[in-house]
Design a protein around this motif. Structure first.
Motif, PDB file in Angstrom:
ATOM      1  N   THR A  15       5.131  -0.014   7.327  1.00  0.00           N
ATOM      2  CA  THR A  15       5.455   1.208   6.608  1.00  0.00           C
ATOM      3  C   THR A  15       6.958   1.463   6.588  1.00  0.00           C
ATOM      4  O   THR A  15       7.496   1.970   5.593  1.00  0.00           O
ATOM      5  N   LEU A  23      -5.779   5.967  -6.108  1.00  0.00           N
ATOM      6  CA  LEU A  23      -6.352   5.484  -4.846  1.00  0.00           C
ATOM      7  C   LEU A  23      -7.869   5.377  -4.942  1.00  0.00           C
ATOM      8  O   LEU A  23      -8.486   4.498  -4.329  1.00  0.00           O
ATOM      9  N   ASN A  52     -10.178  10.886  -1.546  1.00  0.00           N
ATOM     10  CA  ASN A  52      -8.835  10.736  -2.113  1.00  0.00           C
ATOM     11  C   ASN A  52      -8.619  11.637  -3.335  1.00  0.00           C
ATOM     12  O   ASN A  52      -7.645  12.388  -3.382  1.00  0.00           O
ATOM     13  N   ASP A  55      -1.964   8.107   5.499  1.00  0.00           N
ATOM     14  CA  ASP A  55      -0.810   7.258   5.212  1.00  0.00           C
ATOM     15  C   ASP A  55      -0.555   7.091   3.725  1.00  0.00           C
ATOM     16  O   ASP A  55       0.596   7.078   3.283  1.00  0.00           O
ATOM     17  N   SER A  56      -1.622   6.916   2.945  1.00  0.00           N
ATOM     18  CA  SER A  56      -1.443   6.584   1.532  1.00  0.00           C
ATOM     19  C   SER A  56      -1.342   7.798   0.628  1.00  0.00           C
ATOM     20  O   SER A  56      -0.811   7.694  -0.487  1.00  0.00           O
ATOM     21  N   GLY A 111       1.153   4.017  -3.089  1.00  0.00           N
ATOM     22  CA  GLY A 111       0.953   5.437  -2.834  1.00  0.00           C
ATOM     23  C   GLY A 111       2.174   6.259  -3.198  1.00  0.00           C
ATOM     24  O   GLY A 111       2.060   7.344  -3.779  1.00  0.00           O
ATOM     25  N   TRP A 112       3.355   5.724  -2.885  1.00  0.00           N
ATOM     26  CA  TRP A 112       4.585   6.456  -3.191  1.00  0.00           C
ATOM     27  C   TRP A 112       4.820   6.516  -4.697  1.00  0.00           C
ATOM     28  O   TRP A 112       5.188   7.569  -5.241  1.00  0.00           O
ATOM     29  N   THR A 131       0.835  -1.205   0.000  1.00  0.00           N
ATOM     30  CA  THR A 131       0.000   0.000   0.000  1.00  0.00           C
ATOM     31  C   THR A 131       0.865   1.248   0.000  1.00  0.00           C
ATOM     32  O   THR A 131       0.608   2.200  -0.751  1.00  0.00           O
ATOM     33  N   PHE A 132       1.905   1.245   0.836  1.00  0.00           N
ATOM     34  CA  PHE A 132       2.818   2.389   0.847  1.00  0.00           C
ATOM     35  C   PHE A 132       3.510   2.522  -0.510  1.00  0.00           C
ATOM     36  O   PHE A 132       3.661   3.634  -1.042  1.00  0.00           O
TER      37      PHE A 132
END
Length: 405
Positions: free
Chosen positions: A158, A53, A362, A240-241, A38-39, A34-35
């Motif tokens: 994470t 997202l 999002n 977080d995302s 998102g990154w 997930t991280f």
């Protein structure tokens, strides 16, 4: 409220701890991927990141109630096993795909859509598993142990995600996630003969869904908590995302630093979770939950004002403490507000509300971050909005007087 005696804890069957190990390892992989997604999405800008997202949350929201009904009809262990196998195939295939094509937007879009569909069937069955593995009187203790384990692995996941993405991008994160799903599949196969099968649902899928929605939104306390949780989730869950990765890029930090900041936010949640596990919930859970929203608001406002890594970490921890106080008291109140026979459907409604909030917020937050206010303006706006939600919720007598039953 006091924690159960040690003898109560010892009666939790060994099969539950085996499952908890597999679930925790799988969670570690989920948080890592997930991280990484998102990154990878954030490097294409806030609007693209918000859209990707959104594409993960939309199919999950659309199919979640169906996934819960399928889990009741065919058995949570079987549906969970098939879901884990599907995720293993997807993440394993992602390794050569990213090596060959890199991390283009089209690949991230396809990945988000597929993961969203699988999640719609994975989440309801996964949340039902503790009820099939432990006696009814041990369910609260089992869920508490899962929550604490989840916080620990959230911090680790994470941080691991930041290291892996820095090392080899989405490729490394996908390979790691595939390994964790392989472990979960092995655990489920080991437990397949010791997991008590849930009685099959006699009602039709759509009739069962409609009845669950009627129960969830028909009671004043349940309805008020669901509305408050949904509004708060749309602002707090993207942290977080989406928010923290964009904030890290605004400060020109690398993925490892971004992962560290996200991990420390989870530490804030962990502080409250451990307190609840050891001492129990506070006597006025409705009031404490809304005060938690004020804590989260302070953390967000702090993120909008500070530039250094230490101060950003401090603000993230404060927001985590607030989020932990909110969720640690709202979720038990929600569970106790309806009869036991509706718990699975209630969980589907809770996840659906959270997913719908993410579907809306999002892309909105991502788009706003690309405007003149930037990501720091987004953090400030979120902080103010969350404080307003807490204020309105505290004005509701049904929430102020709510008590743990």
């Amino acid at each position: 409220m006091t924690p159960p005696a040690d003898s109560d804890t010892q009666r939790i069957p060994v099969r539950y701890w085996i499952w908890l190990f597999g679930a925790a390892v799988s969670l570690l992989g989920d948080l890592t991927i997930t991280f990484a997604i998102g990154w990878s999405a954030s490097k294409h800008g806030g609007s693209v990141a918000g859209l990707i997202l959104l594409l993960a949350a939309a199919p999950r929201a659309a199919l979640l109630l169906v996934g819960g009904a399928i889990g009741d009809r065919f058995g949570a262990p079987r549906v969970l096993l098939v879901s884990c196998m599907a995720m293993f195939v997807v993440t394993a295939a992602l390794v050569p795909a990213t090596l060959a094509a890199g991390e283009p937007v089209w690949l991230l879009v396809c990945l988000a859509l597929v993961v969203g569909v699988i999640d719609a069937f994975f989440l309801p069955s996964s949340r039902a598993m503790p009820r099939l593995l432990v006696p009814p009187e041990q369910v609260p203790r089992a869920l508490a142990s899962f929550q604490v384990t989840g916080v620990i692995f959230a911090v680790t996941g994470t941080a691991v995600g930041g290291v892996l993405v820095t090392w080899s991008g989405l490729t490394a994160a996908a390979a790691f996630d595939a390994i964790t799903f392989a472990i979960m599949i092995a655990v489920l196969l080991i437990l397949r003969t010791s997991t008590a099968a849930a009685p099959p649902s006699q009602a039709g899928i759509f009739k069962s869904i409609a009845e669950g929605l009627r129960i969830a939104f028909g009671k004043p306390l349940t309805r008020a908590l669901l509305i408050t949780m949904t509004l708060a989730a749309g602002l707090l869950m993207p942290m977080d995302s989406l928010v923290l990765p964009l904030l890290a890029r605004h400060h020109e930090w690398d993925a490892k630093t971004a992962g560290l900041v996200i991990a420390t936010r989870s530490l804030g949640v962990g502080v409250v979770s451990f307190r609840i596990l050891i001492r129990g919930a506070f006597q006025r859970p409705g009031v404490v939950a809304m005060l938690g929203l004020f804590g989260a608001a302070i953390g967000y406002i702090g993120l909008s004002q500070v530039d250094s890594i230490p101060l950003t970490i401090a603000a993230a921890i404060i927001s985590g403490i607030g989020v932990g106080a909110f969720t640690g008291h709202v979720l038990p109140l929600l569970m106790n507000s309806v009869e036991r026979g509706y718990q699975s459907r209630l969980q589907s409604v809770i996840v659906l509300c959270q997913s719908l909030a993410l579907v809306v917020m999002n892309p909105v937050l991502g788009w706003i971050s690309d405007q003149s206010v930037g990501i720091t303006g987004v953090c400030l706006g979120i902080g103010i909005a969350v404080a307003l939600i807490g204020t309105v919720a505290l004005s509701r007598r049904v929430i102020r007087t709510a008590a743990v039953s």
